[in-house]
Design a protein around this motif. Structure first.
Motif, PDB file in Angstrom:
ATOM      1  N   UNK A 129       0.800  -1.225   0.000  1.00 23.36           N
ATOM      2  CA  UNK A 129       0.000   0.000   0.000  1.00 23.36           C
ATOM      3  C   UNK A 129       0.832   1.274   0.000  1.00 23.36           C
ATOM      4  N   UNK A 130       0.316   2.264  -0.712  1.00 23.07           N
ATOM      5  CA  UNK A 130       0.953   3.584  -0.691  1.00 23.07           C
ATOM      6  C   UNK A 130       0.245   4.511   0.297  1.00 23.07           C
ATOM      7  N   UNK A 131      -0.850   4.060   0.904  1.00 19.38           N
ATOM      8  CA  UNK A 131      -1.543   4.888   1.891  1.00 19.38           C
ATOM      9  C   UNK A 131      -1.521   4.174   3.247  1.00 19.38           C
ATOM     10  N   UNK A 132      -1.374   4.915   4.326  1.00 19.15           N
ATOM     11  CA  UNK A 132      -1.393   4.307   5.671  1.00 19.15           C
ATOM     12  C   UNK A 132      -2.814   3.939   6.067  1.00 19.15           C
ATOM     13  N   UNK A 133      -3.315   2.848   5.496  1.00 20.37           N
ATOM     14  CA  UNK A 133      -4.731   2.501   5.604  1.00 20.37           C
ATOM     15  C   UNK A 133      -5.184   2.282   7.044  1.00 20.37           C
ATOM     16  N   UNK A 134      -4.318   1.740   7.891  1.00 25.32           N
ATOM     17  CA  UNK A 134      -4.716   1.472   9.274  1.00 25.32           C
ATOM     18  C   UNK A 134      -5.120   2.762   9.975  1.00 25.32           C
ATOM     19  N   UNK A 135      -4.414   3.851   9.678  1.00 30.69           N
ATOM     20  CA  UNK A 135      -4.735   5.130  10.305  1.00 30.69           C
ATOM     21  C   UNK A 135      -5.877   5.841   9.589  1.00 30.69           C
ATOM     22  N   UNK A 136      -5.871   5.851   8.261  1.00 28.37           N
ATOM     23  CA  UNK A 136      -6.853   6.679   7.558  1.00 28.37           C
ATOM     24  C   UNK A 136      -8.243   6.049   7.548  1.00 28.37           C
ATOM     25  N   UNK A 137      -8.336   4.729   7.589  1.00 24.16           N
ATOM     26  CA  UNK A 137      -9.653   4.089   7.591  1.00 24.16           C
ATOM     27  C   UNK A 137      -9.988   3.390   8.898  1.00 24.16           C
ATOM     28  N   UNK A 138      -9.005   3.229   9.781  1.00 23.03           N
ATOM     29  CA  UNK A 138      -9.273   2.591  11.055  1.00 23.03           C
ATOM     30  C   UNK A 138      -9.592   1.113  10.889  1.00 23.03           C
ATOM     31  N   UNK A 139      -9.994   0.484  11.974  1.00 27.46           N
ATOM     32  CA  UNK A 139     -10.357  -0.936  11.963  1.00 27.46           C
ATOM     33  C   UNK A 139     -11.088  -1.259  13.251  1.00 27.46           C
ATOM     34  N   UNK A 140     -11.870  -2.320  13.202  1.00 25.04           N
ATOM     35  CA  UNK A 140     -12.506  -2.818  14.423  1.00 25.04           C
ATOM     36  C   UNK A 140     -12.642  -4.322  14.302  1.00 25.04           C
ATOM     37  N   UNK A 141     -12.510  -5.009  15.420  1.00 23.62           N
ATOM     38  CA  UNK A 141     -12.627  -6.448  15.403  1.00 23.62           C
ATOM     39  C   UNK A 141     -12.562  -7.021  16.801  1.00 23.62           C
ATOM     40  N   UNK A 142     -13.249  -8.122  17.004  1.00 21.74           N
ATOM     41  CA  UNK A 142     -13.250  -8.794  18.302  1.00 21.74           C
ATOM     42  C   UNK A 142     -12.599 -10.155  18.116  1.00 21.74           C
TER      43      UNK A 142
END
Length: 867
Positions: A160-173
């Protein structure tokens, strides 16, 4: 026997532990937690990779979602089709992802919680941004692994060329842990990455926060308070408060609240339904109509406010009672090298930058290898073109291509690759133009090889490439923040739930308190605010009646020298004839303590100029006096604070508010009084004990009262003895002396008069309430008491019928003539026109209410109950 050999006996506890650990690790690593590098869980990564393999790009026609899901299921993700489809749907929802990665066509759900259409009806393709995440995946930039049936390969991470974890976030259990990461603004995050690179990793979290301000949610709204954001950035855990955006618009005869943005992950339809339920259940008053007017142009929720309701108060109650204000609990857990870790802002940026550096290095090695291979072939072609006649002769005289290859290798020392390229060369390349192209291409390849080698050998050059590519992405896809930030506000202010209406505060002699809206008093036929018909006990009576706004604060002082705070809106509301509630039940006052004084302040914490220019004057029964800035008492605490340091045998009797230029009179029970200017008392701290204000005659002697002089012309000094004798004297009769003296005689104490019990500063507009120890209450007019010399014993005010009866306390109140009531009503109406700051009251002295900005003004502001 054979069957018994096939049965292996194991400990069920060990098997359960092993199986559960295997399951939990599978969930953690292969399902629920995102990779810190590309920010994806396996299902999202497989969806995007599968769409890319299908050629389902942003510049191609849409494909049916069912086809995409089937392809991903059959090749990479052997789970239920709904898990793949709903993962793809979320990637296409602009209210779920800050930067959607799938371009969907059809019904992909709504912010109202509507389900998406079935996959056979919808179509999708990759968004342009998703292509940036897959770019260079064919250049050996990431590792691949075999799929579930070992027939295909899939990437372990995207380049990836974009820091997806920061820009789109994430959620999971997962099992034993969970992750909940908010989205951020891409421009801010990329600026933070560049700053990290420029500092060579030395920048700290606080420095990065100069670039990455706060989370940026796709639904906009407002971050209310910055403490949770700061904690989340620094530790990886925090609580971000989100408020929907709402404005108050005027409508016909009423106001209306228009909500245009709601907090992230809040269901709009459920929010509206909950507001309606609150109204129907009478838990939220003041709302007449709620409707959703959202359309293609944006969100618009209408809340009509009733005519007599305050729209600001209703809005604050919506924040308090509904999801219009909600919190996002940040928990930054992601997989780092296959292991779950809690990450702060710097950790996540570092992981992404390291990943980009690794991708650039691997891509450069791949491109270098390809360039060197092409240069090698070009070298052979150039040699062949320079010796074209001989090369053609060798090829023509050879019986097979293989023989031609072997003879060319033998003649020109070509490699096998070069010889094959020459044999397969087209005849058109024999032209002079094509030969010039070969030389030009070779020169370009040589420059490219030099550049690629520089990137590999020089880390600074490599990081510059990373920066340039990040800047390119920012220029293409960067945008402005959607979520605003309010830095200073942390919690809901209780004052937000009450409009700043004028109230009448009523306090009885026995300590019962209530507040009544001023409008209820103004509706009376006579127009007064008297406590007519108040339901008090036989021996009780209304001692204080004064106006105060809902946001004003009462400072309450006790005999033990404690200070407590009570907001006017915290006082129970009661009708004109209600009894009220005991003040002790509203405060954490010790059982053996007693309230001695009240001070009312309009803006205790916000009006810094006022509280730093006014003082509280304390007096104790042992003659100690203390002056402290009002500001020292402007920080309320639930359990109160020590207002003055007291000796064990001492007790606080009175507190007055002054402007620093008042004269003070203190009297003791032996009939002496001292007068001095308050400038003789220096300003001290809150917990100080004070200085000597008056020297007492003996151990049994004690101070019975303190007054501050407001109007030298109208006021006189009234003294009352315990056997019912009293008199009034002119203030000029008491000469000004130094602080700490024994004072002068204020009444001639004899066995017939008894000890002095009270000293008041009164005007002829006042009445006197005298309470005997037997419980008898007598009222008289101050104007009926003679003004005589200070050294006399006075006149009999009342006849004490019981031999052992004595006067217990004396209170002054306003007289009850119609003229006075009319004047008071006019003054109350004037109170609505100006700001009220404070007045000083004590339980055994009802002082004339001063104008709140000028403590020395003698304007009246309350009225005693009519009999």
């Amino acid at each position: 026997m054979v069957d018994q050999d096939r049965i292996i006996k194991i400990n069920i506890e060990d098997e359960m532990k092993s199986a559960y650990i295997d399951y939990s690790m599978s969930v953690i690593v292969s399902r629920a937690l995102p990779d810190v590098r590309d920010g994806f869980k396996p299902v999202h990564r497989r969806v995007l990779f599968g769409m890319n393999e299908l050629g389902n790009n942003s510049d191609k026609p849409y494909k049916k979602s069912a086809r995409i899901v089937g392809d991903v299921l059959g090749k990479y993700h052997p789970h239920g089709d709904s898990s793949v489809y709903y993962a793809m749907v979320r990637l296409a929802q602009p209210w779920s992802l800050r930067y959607p990665l799938v371009d969907g066509q059809g019904n992909f759900g709504s912010v109202d919680g509507d389900s998406p259409a079935a996959m056979r009806y919808t179509e999708a393709r990759l968004s342009k941004l998703a292509e940036e995440m897959l770019r260079d995946i064919d250049k050996d930039t990431v590792d691949f692994q075999l799929n579930f049936d070992d027939t295909l390969k899939e990437p372990t991470v995207l380049p990836t060329r974009i820091p997806n974890l920061l820009v789109n976030g994430a959620s999971g259990i997962a099992v034993g842990m969970a992750t909940n990461m908010p989205p951020h603004n891409m421009s801010e995050v990329l600026d933070g990455c560049v700053a990290y690179i420029d500092s060579r990793g030395e920048i700290d979290v606080e420095g990065l926060m100069e670039y990455v301000k706060a989370p940026d949610f796709p639904t906009g709204a407002t971050i209310y308070g910055y403490a949770g954001v700061k904690e989340a950035f620094e530790t990886g855990r925090g609580r971000v408060i989100l408020r929907g955006k709402a404005e108050i618009e005027p409508a016909q005869n009423h106001d209306r609240i228009v909500i245009t943005e709601i907090p992230y992950l809040v269901n709009k339809a459920e929010l509206i339904k909950y507001i309606a339920d609150l109204v129907n259940e009478k838990r939220l008053d003041g709302i007449s109509y709620v409707n959703d007017e959202s359309d293609r142009s944006g969100m618009r929720i209408i809340v009509d406010v009733k005519k007599d309701a305050n729209a600001n108060v209703i809005l604050n109650k919506l924040y308090k009672m509904t999801a219009l204000q909600s919190s996002f609990s940040v928990n930054n857990i992601a997989l780092v090298n296959g292991r779950p870790r809690q990450l702060n802002l710097k950790d996540m940026i570092k992981a992404f930058v390291d990943h980009r550096q690794d991708v650039v290095m691997r891509r450069t090695r791949y491109e270098l290898k390809k360039a060197e291979e092409r240069a090698h072939i070009l070298e052979g072609l150039i040699i062949a073109s320079d010796n074209i006649d001989e090369v053609i002769s060798i090829i023509r005289s050879s019986r097979s291509p293989q023989e031609a290859i072997e003879r060319l290798i033998e003649r020109f020392s070509f490699s096998d690759i070069q010889a094959r390229a020459i044999v397969e060369m087209r005849l058109r390349q024999l032209t002079g133009l094509e030969q010039n192209k070969l030389h030009a291409e070779y020169e370009e390849i040589e420059k490219l090889i030099a550049r690629l080698k520089e990137i590999l050998e020089n880390e600074d050059v490599c990081m510059q490439v990373v920066k340039d590519e990040l800047q390119e992405v920012k220029d293409k896809y960067g945008d402005k923040r959607k979520t605003d930030i309010i830095y200073a506000s942390e919690e809901l202010n209780p004052e937000d739930f009450y409009s700043d209406d004028e109230m009448i505060i009523t306090i009885s002699h026995m300590g019962y308190i209530k507040r009544t809206p001023l409008t209820e008093f103004r509706a009376q036929g006579r127009g007064g605010v008297g406590a007519k018909g108040s339901e008090t006990r036989d021996e009780d009576f209304v001692e204080y009646i004064y106006p105060a706004s809902m946001h004003a604060t009462l400072l309450i002082f006790t005999a033990k020298g404690k200070c407590y705070w009570l907001k006017v809106y915290e006082i129970p509301e009661g009708a004109k004839n209600a009894k009220g509630r005991a003040i002790q039940n509203l405060l954490n006052i010790e059982p053996d303590d007693k309230i001695q004084a009240f001070i009312r302040v309009k803006k205790l914490t916000s009006d810094l100029e006022f509280i730093n220019s006014h003082y509280l004057l304390f007096c104790t029964k042992k003659g100690v006096i203390k002056k402290t800035l009002l500001e020292a008492y402007s920080r309320p605490r639930q359990n109160g604070v020590n207002a003055i340091g007291l000796r064990e045998d001492d007790g606080l009797i009175q507190v007055k508010m002054t402007n620093g230029d008042n004269e003070v009179l203190i009297a003791n029970k032996n009939g002496r009084a001292i007068r001095f200017h308050e400038s003789a008392v220096r300003v001290m701290g809150r917990t100080a004990s004070g200085v000597r204000g008056m020297t007492l005659d003996n151990e049994e002697d004690e101070v019975i009262g303190m007054v501050t002089i407001k109007d030298m012309e109208k006021e006189t000094i009234l003294v009352v003895s315990e056997q019912g004798y009293g008199k009034r004297s002119h203030i000029e009769d008491y000469r000004i002396t130094n602080r700490g003296g024994k004072g002068v005689k204020t009444i001639n104490i004899t066995d017939k008069t008894g000890k002095l019990v009270a000293m008041k500063n009164v005007t002829e507009d006042n009445d006197l309430m005298i309470i005997n120890k037997s419980g008898i209450t007598i009222r008289m007019k101050v104007a009926d008491i003679s003004v005589i010399g200070r050294a006399t014993q006075g006149v009999r005010l009342i006849n004490l019928e019981k031999r052992h009866d004595e006067i217990a306390s004396v209170c002054k109140v306003l007289s009850e003539t119609d003229e006075e009531i009319a004047e008071q009503k006019a003054e109350r109406d004037a109170l609505l026109e100006r700001e009220v700051h404070e007045s000083v009251l004590t339980p055994d002295v009802i002082a004339d209410l001063p104008d709140d900005d000028e403590p020395n003004d003698d304007s009246e502001g309350r009225e005693e109950e009519t009999e």
